[in-house]
Design a protein around this motif. Structure first.
Motif, PDB file in Angstrom:
ATOM      1  N   ALA F 241       5.266 -63.262 -17.711  1.00 38.63           N
ATOM      2  CA  ALA F 241       4.946 -61.844 -17.626  1.00 38.63           C
ATOM      3  C   ALA F 241       5.627 -61.112 -16.831  1.00 38.63           C
ATOM      4  O   ALA F 241       5.946 -59.919 -16.683  1.00 38.63           O
ATOM      5  CB  ALA F 241       3.509 -61.612 -17.353  1.00 38.63           C
ATOM      6  N   PRO F 244      11.671 -60.297 -15.733  1.00 43.22           N
ATOM      7  CA  PRO F 244      12.339 -59.257 -16.781  1.00 43.22           C
ATOM      8  C   PRO F 244      13.278 -59.854 -17.725  1.00 43.22           C
ATOM      9  O   PRO F 244      13.889 -60.777 -17.368  1.00 43.22           O
ATOM     10  CB  PRO F 244      12.907 -58.261 -16.125  1.00 43.22           C
ATOM     11  CG  PRO F 244      13.203 -58.973 -14.663  1.00 43.22           C
ATOM     12  CD  PRO F 244      12.418 -60.158 -14.548  1.00 43.22           C
ATOM     13  N   SER F 245      12.987 -59.377 -19.062  1.00 40.72           N
ATOM     14  CA  SER F 245      14.221 -60.022 -20.017  1.00 40.72           C
ATOM     15  C   SER F 245      15.576 -59.185 -20.117  1.00 40.72           C
ATOM     16  O   SER F 245      16.509 -59.576 -20.676  1.00 40.72           O
ATOM     17  CB  SER F 245      13.545 -60.025 -21.383  1.00 40.72           C
ATOM     18  OG  SER F 245      13.401 -58.442 -21.834  1.00 40.72           O
ATOM     19  N   LEU F 250      11.581 -54.728 -21.564  1.00 41.20           N
ATOM     20  CA  LEU F 250      10.478 -55.577 -21.731  1.00 41.20           C
ATOM     21  C   LEU F 250      10.375 -56.809 -20.801  1.00 41.20           C
ATOM     22  O   LEU F 250      11.698 -57.373 -20.231  1.00 41.20           O
ATOM     23  CB  LEU F 250      10.521 -56.103 -23.242  1.00 41.20           C
ATOM     24  CG  LEU F 250      10.289 -55.740 -24.457  1.00 41.20           C
ATOM     25  CD1 LEU F 250      10.947 -55.978 -25.633  1.00 41.20           C
ATOM     26  CD2 LEU F 250       8.780 -54.997 -24.328  1.00 41.20           C
ATOM     27  N   SER F 251       9.339 -57.616 -20.738  1.00 40.99           N
ATOM     28  CA  SER F 251       9.213 -58.597 -19.770  1.00 40.99           C
ATOM     29  C   SER F 251       9.531 -59.645 -20.767  1.00 40.99           C
ATOM     30  O   SER F 251       9.679 -59.620 -22.075  1.00 40.99           O
ATOM     31  CB  SER F 251       7.720 -58.907 -19.462  1.00 40.99           C
ATOM     32  OG  SER F 251       7.012 -59.167 -20.397  1.00 40.99           O
ATOM     33  N   GLY F 254       7.186 -60.433 -23.260  1.00 36.26           N
ATOM     34  CA  GLY F 254       7.054 -59.310 -24.233  1.00 36.26           C
ATOM     35  C   GLY F 254       8.247 -59.698 -25.180  1.00 36.26           C
ATOM     36  O   GLY F 254       8.192 -59.427 -26.556  1.00 36.26           O
ATOM     37  N   LEU F 313       0.531 -60.197 -23.266  1.00 36.86           N
ATOM     38  CA  LEU F 313       0.904 -59.856 -21.807  1.00 36.86           C
ATOM     39  C   LEU F 313       1.810 -58.521 -22.035  1.00 36.86           C
ATOM     40  O   LEU F 313       1.688 -57.810 -20.931  1.00 36.86           O
ATOM     41  CB  LEU F 313       1.867 -60.877 -21.312  1.00 36.86           C
ATOM     42  CG  LEU F 313       0.811 -62.198 -21.315  1.00 36.86           C
ATOM     43  CD1 LEU F 313       1.930 -63.270 -20.697  1.00 36.86           C
ATOM     44  CD2 LEU F 313      -0.224 -62.258 -20.362  1.00 36.86           C
ATOM     45  N   ASP F 314       2.317 -57.988 -22.866  1.00 38.67           N
ATOM     46  CA  ASP F 314       3.287 -56.954 -22.728  1.00 38.67           C
ATOM     47  C   ASP F 314       2.622 -55.760 -23.679  1.00 38.67           C
ATOM     48  O   ASP F 314       2.410 -55.878 -24.928  1.00 38.67           O
ATOM     49  CB  ASP F 314       4.647 -57.284 -23.102  1.00 38.67           C
ATOM     50  CG  ASP F 314       5.654 -56.171 -22.534  1.00 38.67           C
ATOM     51  OD1 ASP F 314       5.324 -54.987 -23.013  1.00 38.67           O
ATOM     52  OD2 ASP F 314       6.320 -56.471 -21.781  1.00 38.67           O
ATOM     53  N   GLU F 315       2.462 -54.847 -22.992  1.00 35.41           N
ATOM     54  CA  GLU F 315       1.828 -53.478 -23.928  1.00 35.41           C
ATOM     55  C   GLU F 315       2.805 -53.184 -24.921  1.00 35.41           C
ATOM     56  O   GLU F 315       2.351 -52.773 -26.175  1.00 35.41           O
ATOM     57  CB  GLU F 315       1.686 -52.527 -22.939  1.00 35.41           C
ATOM     58  CG  GLU F 315       0.367 -52.644 -21.967  1.00 35.41           C
ATOM     59  CD  GLU F 315      -0.766 -52.639 -22.853  1.00 35.41           C
ATOM     60  OE1 GLU F 315      -0.859 -52.095 -23.825  1.00 35.41           O
ATOM     61  OE2 GLU F 315      -1.788 -53.490 -22.687  1.00 35.41           O
ATOM     62  N   LYS F 316       4.047 -52.851 -24.661  1.00 32.73           N
ATOM     63  CA  LYS F 316       5.108 -52.587 -25.527  1.00 32.73           C
ATOM     64  C   LYS F 316       5.016 -53.120 -26.671  1.00 32.73           C
ATOM     65  O   LYS F 316       5.133 -52.739 -27.864  1.00 32.73           O
ATOM     66  CB  LYS F 316       6.402 -52.364 -24.847  1.00 32.73           C
ATOM     67  CG  LYS F 316       6.681 -51.425 -23.811  1.00 32.73           C
ATOM     68  CD  LYS F 316       7.909 -51.445 -23.237  1.00 32.73           C
ATOM     69  CE  LYS F 316       8.005 -50.820 -21.951  1.00 32.73           C
ATOM     70  NZ  LYS F 316       9.013 -50.922 -21.011  1.00 32.73           N
ATOM     71  N   THR F 317       5.055 -54.563 -26.697  1.00 32.85           N
ATOM     72  CA  THR F 317       5.137 -55.351 -27.888  1.00 32.85           C
ATOM     73  C   THR F 317       3.881 -55.221 -28.671  1.00 32.85           C
ATOM     74  O   THR F 317       4.036 -55.198 -30.055  1.00 32.85           O
ATOM     75  CB  THR F 317       5.140 -56.919 -27.328  1.00 32.85           C
ATOM     76  OG1 THR F 317       6.206 -56.988 -26.535  1.00 32.85           O
ATOM     77  CG2 THR F 317       5.372 -57.777 -28.579  1.00 32.85           C
TER      78      THR F 317
END
Lengths: 117, 169, 507, 102, 398, 708
Positions: F241, F244-245, F250-251, F254, F313-317
């Motif tokens: 989480a 960063p990717s 995104l993480s 994510g 874990l990732d809101e955007k996803t």
């Protein structure tokens, strides 16, 4: 004492025995030669032509091939005797030796020279 | 004069006489048989020299094969095998002279060489000439090359001879 | 046994040569005799390799079954053989594919003797490269392999064979010129060609010193590229790949099988055996460039393959595509040497070599089977052959899927390992390579579609062109391949363990 | 004990006789017979020197065997030539076979 | 050391003692004793030879479902003696134009060639002529003299049938001498010696027949051809060549050829036994007494002789072209391959337990034999097809 | 037998059946289907044992059945594979086992087992029927055995996916199903449409798959493991989480989630990769049921459920997921109302329902999504099988009238089948009502209601309203379908002669209809008016246990309930009344062109993606790059080398080497040799004599001069 003396003796005795037998025959048998009796025997008919006929060249070729392999064997006998104590390399050498000559045999065969025709 | 010497002289004499017959007899077939006698004599000389293997090989190769080859060849090349015309060519006197010269020259050379009368060393009792020959013929540090080349030589001779002698109709 | 164990590698290496010599003396009209002799002779190395595999101790680092003979003393080259896990798997591949290729060649009726002799010689050439632990020997066998293949293409190939064979031999020989120079340089510098010695001494060179009047760094860079180009031509990677479709397409079926199955691996093997250990630094520096070429090969290979209408050419281009993954793995390993990523990538690369050997050989054989029956390779002329040849169709689908990298079959494991190994270090390239992976599916399905599916082309249904199903011999060729594809796909540990231990020990 | 010289003289005599045959016989086969005698003379020398030299060094015998091989090759090829020539020109007289003259 | 254990030596010493007492030179006495011994041996052999004539006639008649000689003496045992008397008192004819020297020399050489072989044949561990270290090769040398005698007979007779017969016989003999020579190499390899006695000694664990059955078989075939016996007896094919090289011979000269042939066959039976069946060995029995060993050897020789007869009276005669083709394109290559395989296997299996060695050798032989037969079969099938394929054409001419 | 071992064995019988059928029993139809069904039965039995053992375990989510073995080495460690049955997989296993078994049984009847071979039937084409005693009767499928082999392999893939304890093996099962769907959609490969549909299905899903593979690779390198249990440990999730990717902000979690979700988009036919599913109706109907209802498309949702702890874990996803799910639900529903093919309607409805689930997941409604997944599997399988039964009944009619031009799948050719095919009608009706969410009795109502409730209580009003509208459309087109097919008068002669199918086909319908009703009762919310609490909300308890943090059930609110009731009943009523008297497609006012043509998305893809890709591959990459540029460059070498060579030859070799050195020395030798020929007499003995004389002379001189 040379061991070959024994061999020589064998040869001498081996010659004496047939000579003796033939001599015995010569002494004991009758001798009444006549031309008909002494003419060559050709299946009961009159001898035709000369006794020396022309021969096929194959005789020569067989003898020739034999000669080559005879000499080859001469080389191989010492090799074979010692083979038990020599390494693989000696075996391979021998095999190469034989193979080379077999090539000759194959050549003669492929050329049709070993056929009796 | 030991028995050995007597035997040698007899054998050598017979051999040389046979050899002379080879070169002088008119009948070529007889010449071939005389050759066999001479070669047999040489084989006996080898036996006297304790070279049993060579002696046997002499008989096997020369008498068993080469002589037969000669006889076959004679048969193949004569229309009349009893041909007993002159067998010497025109230059035979010159040839005889040269031959005599050769023998003389060789004899003269022998005369001037001091090691001629050395005695033959005794052969060790465990010595096996054939086995020794075997190892020398296959040893890379000795005579393996002649050994292999001999087979190539024989191959060449066989192929060549077969090719030459054999012509299909 | 003693003898066998001591000379196992030479036996494997030279049995085919001896067999070829024996074949020389067999009558050239006795086709059956020649075929079976060649086949049974080629089974001997296979048997020996299986024995070798069993006797091989994976846990033991370094090369095993080493043999060293005096060879070329004047220049300190020894005839040094040995295997580790990487070469062992390649040897297995070679000795496995050769009998199959020979079995596949039973239909050859033209100059049969020469054909089989060349094949057996080819096997020795290929095995020599994998077994050599001496650079000179390596190079000698490298070149030896070319000659039989040249003749196989040139004599038994199809229409455009002159061009293809010439291109093949000139290209690969031209490529290896630099390799030869590089090898000579190493030999002259260190007075030995022995790989094990060179690994140490070449890398121990002080990078600051001068070599041949140039800084060591420069020399190494030049040598690196000389090696890389030689191997890149062989692998082949873009843009050195154009000989491959020609050669593969024109070669006889069994020739293509070995060409794709083993010969391409020589290049990849060169990368792993020579380039990575000799040039760790350069491999790291130029990993990006290498990866770029690899990805180009993957993507362009797949696209070109997709563009083909010739079935065999399609399969040929697929080799470019698949071998690109091997090089990608190698590049990733060069970049991340010493880490788990490198091990994974190399495991994948070596396994991919093996797998591609299986699947491409199988594909080429299947193309050969269909070509033999229809005398055309044009995809548009087939159509709907599935009902006529259900077994063939099944085998083709199976093999295609292995080639496509379907999970459960062999290709997937290796591709996954490569992707996994290269992703952390070459993320972008790996992502782009996925495009290639997608088009892999596209061209495979295109091939399947045009051959098997759709309405039946009536031309093949009746009469003299009637398409018959595969016969027992052809099934026999495919069976070992398919079994291995499935086995490696399901339980890869037996082979990966051997590869992995070697890879971990080396890198 | 037989001295070495006896063998040498014997071999020289044999060689000379062979040489005489080679030089004077008209029949080509007979010439070859003479050559055989000469080769044998050589062999006698080789073996004699082996016997009177270092017995363990087999050089003499080895070369005697090689001479056998050479003799075999010589005879087989030579006689084949003779036969071939005979078939072509119907003669085995050496002097008549002068096709190779200028 | 007594007479029963080493009869030759004891007798020789005894005789030498007597001669020495007569004041004879020791060396000369030795030679004389040996001479007498050789004479005794060879005369005994001639007696055996006479017995062989009887045996041959008895056996052949059994093969042909008749009784054979049965009038003269018990079981006709005296019959051969009657034959000899007939031969001795028969007129000796020398044909016109014969080359007398060669004509007369031939039968003598023929007999001598057989008899001299016995110089190297170990009859029992201590009963043997001489222990030549080139014994095996000596056989070939003796054979060469035999060949010579046939040429002499054929040429000396001034008869074209005799000449052709002799030449054919020689051609066959030299042809089959190649596989024979090659097969002699195989026991030589195993024993590491050409000495016959050493070969017998080396077969203490296993007879060479077991580890080289193919070799023994090839050797037997070559021997039969060498002897000029059926199925390889075309040289004296009565129907085409009268009686071969000895057409012109009569009386005792003919008798020498005849006796020589029989003794030759028995001799080679014995040599076959020596090379491949352990000679005088028979599970330790030979150590009991030299006489027993000699008896064992004689028995094996006679069995060998019997097998040769068996073949002779079972097989039909083969044409010369078939015979030579059989030799040159089958037997000779096979024998070379066998030699190479044997040498190679010998090197590979060296140092393994003897049972592994034996099994390995045996199977390599068997596999090779099988392969050879398969190849021969397929080739001959092709030949046959070629011939039969041409047949309809020939029939079309009718 | 231990449960773990049993789990290992679950996927094996179908795999064995596949190999046995392909390799051995291919020729024997009875043996083949017995093998396949036997294998399915074994798997079913094992699955049931596992399932019932699982539900007896207290707090099963914390103590799942798991076991693993080494698979292949990865450097110093080993990659492990294993099996894992936790509440989620137990549940999926349950319905998969049931559906698989039913579909297998159904296939026997569907492919006309026991009927004669058709004279004109061809392998790779649907059977045309045969003549028996002068009557046209259905004929058996030519590739009958092969079908069972394929579906066995398919079952193997699905079961593998379900029992797997790691992403990689899940992916293996995933891809095997992909292959099977390719093979099964293209089962009648002789038809061009089937062929193209198969390839379309495979390639479209493969787009998703390659992304998923990338996601797996990323996940593996980031987490150093692919095992679910290890990934879902606190520590790993936390690490993922926060890394960063580097893509879109995104993480790592994510991006991985997104990549994996793209796989789901492909597999579960979400927009924009939904195009393959309607075309996939080319396959035989059991295949449609299997692939497009019960199993394969569920696998996509299952994957998201499986990876939910990571994805969430990732809101955007999550936002993207909800967006795609919601859009797809509505989008597909609108297309469905304009379709006339009975199976296509169901196909779009499947897409739409899957959108429901995805949307539910996107808003975090884990349990609701799982619930809908199960109920949907049952009733959609039921509907597909029912539609197959209808088609089969219609084919009877076609055989009767011998009018092969008639499309037996077109609903406007049907009507009034209620009386002809009663079992089919009633079961279809149950399925249809479940799909529409008919209140209280059907399972669909409870699961859909739970999604509404979750959406409402979590405040995702947009999602809520989109889904509600979609649900309304669902009820509408479902009733339209039932009305057109079963009610009213028969519109064609063929429909009049349709009759009920055999027991092998109807039994599965009945079994599935039971589940389509009763399964919903396992998940009735606690606080539901009247019914709440009669049965405990077992489902929520059980499935919720899968997650480390047990999700709270949504608070009860009347608004979603009312909305749900309205859209369901309203849609059904509207559907019935609107189509009660419709006779021909022309009377259907909703047959809008852009709906009928699915918003022209296929055409768009063709123009924007496929054609350019083909052009690029052929013209740019192959022809221009390889053939023209690279080969052209190579071909330059030949002429240039030749040029250099000819220069050397003409100006150096010929004049200097040949003329001067070569010919000159030859001339000299010739002249000299000519002078020496005279010495050749051709007589060898003369030569020898002369040479010997020469030797003596020279030797004598040498001796004289040098030695003496």
């Amino acid at each position: 004492m040379n061991e070959w003396l024994y061999v020589a003796l064998f040869m001498i005795v081996g010659a004496i025995i047939p000579i003796g037998a033939i001599l015995a025959g010569a002494i004991l048998s009758p001798k009444k030669p006549n031309p008909i009796k002494q003419s060559t025997y050709e299946c009961g008919i009159e001898p035709v032509g000369d006794a020396w006929v022309q021969f096929k060249v194959q005789y020569y070729i067989f003898a020739l091939v034999f000669l080559v392999f005879d000499v080859e064997a001469v080389f191989l006998f010492p090799w074979a005797v010692k083979l038990g104590q020599l390494g693989l390399y000696a075996v391979v050498e021998g095999i190469i030796f034989i193979s080379i000559l077999v090539v000759g045999l194959l050549y003669a065969w492929r050329k049709g020279m070993l056929e009796w025709s | 004069m030991t028995p050995e010497k007597i035997i040698f002289l007899i054998v050598a004499g017979a051999t040389l006489v046979s050899a002379l017959m080879v070169v002088t007899t008119r009948n070529i077939v007889h010449a071939a048989f005389w050759l066999i006698a001479a070669l047999f004599g040489v084989a006996a000389i080898f036996a006297i020299l304790n070279a049993g293997f060579i002696a046997v090989v002499q008989v096997v190769v020369y008498i068993g094969a080469i002589a037969i080859l000669f006889i076959f060849a004679v048969m193949l090349t004569r229309k009349d095998l009893r041909d007993t015309s002159a067998q010497q060519n025109r230059n035979w006197q010159a040839g005889a002279l040269i031959a005599a010269l050769t023998f003389g020259g060789l004899a003269a050379l022998f005369q001037s060489w001091e090691k001629l009368s050395v005695a033959a060393p005794a052969i060790p009792s465990s010595f096996d000439a054939v086995a020794e020959l075997g190892s020398q013929l296959t040893s890379p540090s000795a005579y393996v090359l002649p050994f292999e080349v001999a087979s190539v030589l024989l191959l060449a001779a066989m192929i060549g001879a077969v090719y030459i002698a054999f012509t299909r109709k | 046994m003693e003898f066998l164990n001591n000379h196992l590698l030479s036996l494997i290496l030279f049995t085919p040569t001896i067999a070829a010599l024996i074949l020389l003396f067999l009558p050239s009209k006795e086709f059956a005799l020649l075929r079976w002799s060649a086949l049974s002779a080629s089974l001997i190395p296979l048997g020996l390799t299986i024995y070798l595999w069993n006797s091989f101790v994976p846990d033991q680092a370094g090369f095993q079954f080493q043999e060293s003979y005096l060879w070329y003393e004047a220049i300190h080259s020894t005839f040094h053989l040995g295997v580790d896990g990487i070469s062992l798997s390649m040897v297995l591949l070679t000795t496995l594919l050769t009998p199959l290729a020979l079995l596949a060649s039973f239909k050859i009726t033209d100059k049969v003797k020469a054909y089989f002799i060349l094949f057996l010689l080819l096997e020795t050439g290929m095995l020599g490269v994998f077994l050599a632990l001496d650079l000179l020997i390596f190079f000698v066998f490298w070149e030896i392999g070319l000659v039989p293949m040249y003749f196989l293409i040139n004599q038994w190939g199809s229409a455009n064979r002159e061009y293809a064979s010439l291109k093949f031999i000139i290209y690969t020989m031209g490529g290896s010129l630099g390799l030869l120079l590089g090898i000579q340089m190493l030999g002259v510098l260190f007075g030995t060609y022995d790989l094990l010695a060179l690994y140490q001494r070449w890398n121990a060179l002080d990078s600051g010193s001068l070599l041949l009047g140039l800084p060591v760094h420069t020399v190494k860079t030049i040598a690196f590229w000389a090696f890389v180009i030689a191997f890149a031509v062989k692998v082949p990677i873009w843009p050195f790949h154009t000989w491959l479709p020609d050669a593969h397409t024109e070669a006889p079926t069994a020739g293509s099988m070995l060409l794709a199955g083993v010969l391409l691996k020589l290049g990849a093997y060169g990368f792993i055996r020579l380039v990575l250990p000799f040039y760790p630094l350069e491999s790291k520096v130029f990993a990006g460039a290498l990866a770029f070429l690899a990805v180009a090969a993957i993507v362009f290979g797949a696209l070109s393959s997709y563009a083909q209408t010739d079935f065999k050419r399609l399969v040929a281009y697929s080799s470019v595509n698949h071998m690109g993954f091997v090089v990608l793995g190698v590049a990733a390993a060069g970049l991340s040497a010493g880490t788990t990523d490198a091990h994974l990538a190399l495991n994948g690369a070596v396994l991919q070599m093996f797998n591609h050997g299986l699947s491409s050989a199988g594909m080429f054989f299947l193309v050969g089977v269909i070509y033999e029956r229809t005398h055309t390779r044009n995809l548009n002329e087939y159509g709907g052959l599935f009902p006529l040849a259900p077994i063939y169709g099944g085998i083709l689908i199976f093999t295609s899927m292995a080639s496509l990298g379907l999970p459960g079959l062999n290709g997937f494991i290796s591709e996954f390992l490569i992707v996994r190994g290269s992703y952390p270090v070459l993320t972008g390239y790996t992502a782009i390579s996925m495009l290639g992976l997608f088009f892999t599916g596209a061209y495979i399905l295109k091939g399947l579609r045009d051959v098997l599916q759709g309405p039946l082309n009536e031309r093949w249904a009746h009469g003299e062109h009637k398409f018959t199903d595969v016969n027992l011999r052809e099934i026999l060729v495919m069976t070992p391949l398919m079994i291995l594809m499935l086995v490696i796909g399901v339980a890869p540990a037996w082979i990966l363990d051997v590869i992995n231990k070697a890879v971990v020990a080396l890198f | 004990m037989i001295p070495l010289s006896w063998y040498l003289f014997f071999s020289a005599a044999l060689f000379t006789i062979g040489l005489f045959g080679v030089l004077t016989r008209r029949n080509v086969i007979a010439i070859l017979l003479g050559i055989e005698l000469m080769l044998n003379a050589v062999n006698v020398n080789l073996v004699a020197f082996w016997r009177y030299g270092d017995v363990a060094a087999m050089t003499g015998q080895v070369f005697a065997i090689i001479v056998f091989a050479v003799a075999a090759a010589e005879v087989s090829a030579g006689l084949a030539l003779v036969i071939s020539v005979y078939r072509r020109s119907n003669t085995v007289v050496a002097e008549d076979l002068d096709l190779l003259k200028f | 050391m007594d007479f029963l254990n080493d009869p030759l030596k004891v007798t020789a010493e005894w005789l030498e003692g007597i001669f020495g007492a007569w004041g004879m030179n020791a060396a000369f006495a030795h030679v004389l004793v040996v001479f007498l011994g050789v004479l005794l041996l060879l005369v005994l052999l001639m007696v055996v030879d006479i017995f062989l004539v009887w045996m041959e006639r008895k056996v052949v008649s059994r093969f042909q479902d008749r009784i054979g000689p049965n009038r003269v003496g018990p079981y006709g045992l005296i019959q051969p003696f009657a034959d000899i008397i007939k031969l001795v008192i028969k007129e000796d004819i020398t044909p016109n134009g014969a080359d007398r020297a060669l004509y007369n020399l031939a039968p003598i050489l023929s007999m001598m060639a057989v008899l001299m072989v016995w110089a190297v044949v170990p009859i029992a561990p201590v009963i043997l002529g001489t222990d030549l270290n080139v014994g095996v090769l000596f056989l070939i040398a003796a054979g060469a003299i035999g060949t010579l005698s046939i040429i002499m007979a054929g040429w000396g007779s001034n008869n074209k049938f005799a000449l052709i017969g002799g030449f054919r016989q020689v051609a066959v003999m030299v042809a089959f001498e190649v596989p024979m020579l090659t097969m002699l190499l195989i026991p030589t390899i195993f024993a590491g010696s050409m000495n016959m006695n050493a070969m017998i000694q080396a077969q203490d664990k296993i007879w060479y027949f077991v580890i080289s059955p193919l070799g023994a078989l090839i050797f037997l075939i070559a021997v039969i051809a060498e002897l000029g016996r059926a199925p390889f007896d075309l040289a004296e094919g009565e129907s085409e060549l009268v009686a071969g090289f000895n057409t012109e011979y009569s009386g005792m000269k003919f008798g020498m050829f005849y006796a020589g042939e029989l003794l030759h066959a028995m001799t080679f039976g014995g040599i076959w036994a020596i090379l491949f069946f352990g000679g005088y060995r028979f599970f330790g029995l030979e150590q009991v007494s030299p006489f027993l060993a000699a008896a064992i050897f004689l028995a094996k020789a006679l069995i060998g002789y019997w097998i040769i007869m068996w073949v002779k009276y079972t097989m039909v005669r083969i044409r010369i072209d078939q015979m030579l083709a059989f030799n040159w394109i089958f037997l000779t290559p096979l024998s070379f391959v066998l030699l190479m395989v044997t040498a190679l296997m010998n090197a590979l299996l060296r140092g393994t337990p003897s049972w592994v060695y034996g099994i390995g050798m045996f199977f390599s032989n068997v596999i090779l034999a099988w392969l050879a037969l398969e190849i021969a079969r397929s080739v001959s099938r092709k030949e046959r097809e070629k011939i039969e394929g041409a047949k309809p054409l020939a029939e079309a001419h009718h | 037998m231990t449960t773990e071992l049993l789990i290992w064995l679950i996927p094996l019988p179908p795999a064995l059946a596949f190999f046995l059928i392909t390799l051995v029993t291919n020729k024997n139809k009875a043996l083949s289907h017995s093998l396949a069904i036997g294998a399915a039965l074994l798997s079913w039995l094992a699955a049931m044992i596992v399932f019932f053992r699982a539900i007896r375990v207290e707090h099963f989510g914390e103590r799942p059945f798991a076991s693993s073995i080494n698979w292949f080495p990865t450097g110093a460690t080993w990659f492990k594979i294993g099996v894992l049955i936790d509440p989620l997989s137990a549940l999926v296993l349950f319905f998969v086992a049931w559906c698989v078994l039913m579909i297998f049984l159904y296939s026997v009847g569907y492919h006309n087992f026991g009927q004669p071979q058709g004279a004109h039937d061809r392998a790779g084409l649907p059977p045309h029927g045969a003549l028996q005693h002068g009557h046209a009767v259905p004929s058996v499928e030519p590739l009958y055995s092969r079908f069972f082999a394929f579906i066995s392999l398919f079952a193997f893939g699905m079961l593998t996916l379900v029992v797997s304890d790691n992403v990689l093996i899940m992916f293996v099962g995933w891809e095997i199903m992909g292959l099977c769907s390719y093979l099964l959609i293209g089962f009648w490969y002789g038809k061009d449409s089937a062929k193209n549909a198969a390839i379309k299905a495979f390639l479209t899903t493969r787009i998703g798959d390659v992304f998923m593979l990338l996601g797996i690779a990323y996940l593996y390198s980031a987490a150093q493991t692919l095992s679910f249990r290890e990934i879902f440990s606190e520590q790993v999730l936390h690490t993922l989480a926060i890394i960063p990717s580097g893509v879109f902000g995104l993480s790592a979690a994510g991006l991985i989630g997104l990549l994996l979700f793209i796989g789901t988009i492909g597999k579960s036919a979400q927009f924009p990769l939904h195009v393959w599913l309607p075309d996939a109706m080319e396959g035989p109907t059991p295949v449609s049921a299997m692939i497009h209802a019960a199993t394969m498309v569920s696998a996509g949702v299952y994957a998201v459920l499986r990876m939910f702890p990571l994805i969430s874990l990732d809101e955007k996803t999550m936002f993207i997921i909800a967006l795609i799910g919601g859009f797809t639900a509505l989008f597909a529903a609108t297309i469905a109302i304009a379709q006339n093919d009975i199976k296509r309607v169901l196909a779009y409805s499947t897409i739409s329902q899957l959108g429901f689930m995805i949307a539910a997941l996107g808003i975090g409604a884990y349990v609701a999504a799982a619930f809908h997944l199960v109920t949907h599997a049952f009733f959609k399988a039921l509907l597909f099988l029912g539609s197959g039964s209808v088609i089969h009944g219609m084919e009877h009619g076609v055989l009767h009238t011998n009018n092969h031009a008639l499309d037996p799948q077109d609903m406007f050719n049907m009507g009034g089948l209620k009386n002809k095919m009663p079992i089919t009608f009633w079961t279809f009706l149950i399925g249809g009502f479940a799909l529409s969410g008919f209140p209280l009795v059907t399972a669909g109502f409870w699961s859909k209601d739970e999604i509404f409730a979750e959406a409402w209580s979590r405040g995702h009003l947009i999602v809520f309203s989109v889904l509600a509208f979609a649900a309304f459309l669902t009820a509408f087109y479902t009733m339209r379908q039932i009305t057109l097919t079963f009610l009213g008068e028969a519109r064609t002669e063929e429909a009049k002669h349709a009759h009920e199918t055999r027991w092998t086909m109807t039994t599965p319908l009945i079994v599935l209809s039971v589940f389509a009703v009763t399964f919903g009762w396992l998940g009735i919310p606690e606080h539901f008016p009247l019914l709440g609490g009669i049965l405990p909300n077992w489902f929520h308890e059980f499935i919720g246990g899968t997650l480390a943090h047990h999700p709270e059930a949504a608070e009860f609110s009347p608004i979603p309930l009312i909305v749900s009731l309205i859209v369901a009943l309203g849609g059904l009523a509207l559907g019935y009344f609107a189509y009660r008297h419709v006779k021909t497609p022309q009377e259907d006012k909703l047959q809008l062109n852009f709906l009928k043509n699915k918003y022209y998305i296929d055409e768009l893809y063709e123009a924007v993606l496929i054609k350019p890709a083909n052009w690029l591959a052929e013209n740019i990459v192959y022809k221009l790059m390889d053939m023209t540029l690279i080969n052209g460059f190579l071909h330059l070498f030949g002429p240039s080398t030749k040029g250099v060579g000819s220069v050397i030859r003409n100006y150096f070799d010929i004049p200097i080497i040949n003329k001067f050195f070569g010919d000159g020395s030859a001339d000299l030798t010739y002249w000299f040799g000519g002078k020496l020929t005279r010495t050749q007499t051709g007589k060898i003995q003369q030569y020898l004599l002369y040479s010997l004389i020469a030797i003596f002379v020279i030797g004598g001189l040498a001796y004289w001069l040098l030695l003496a």
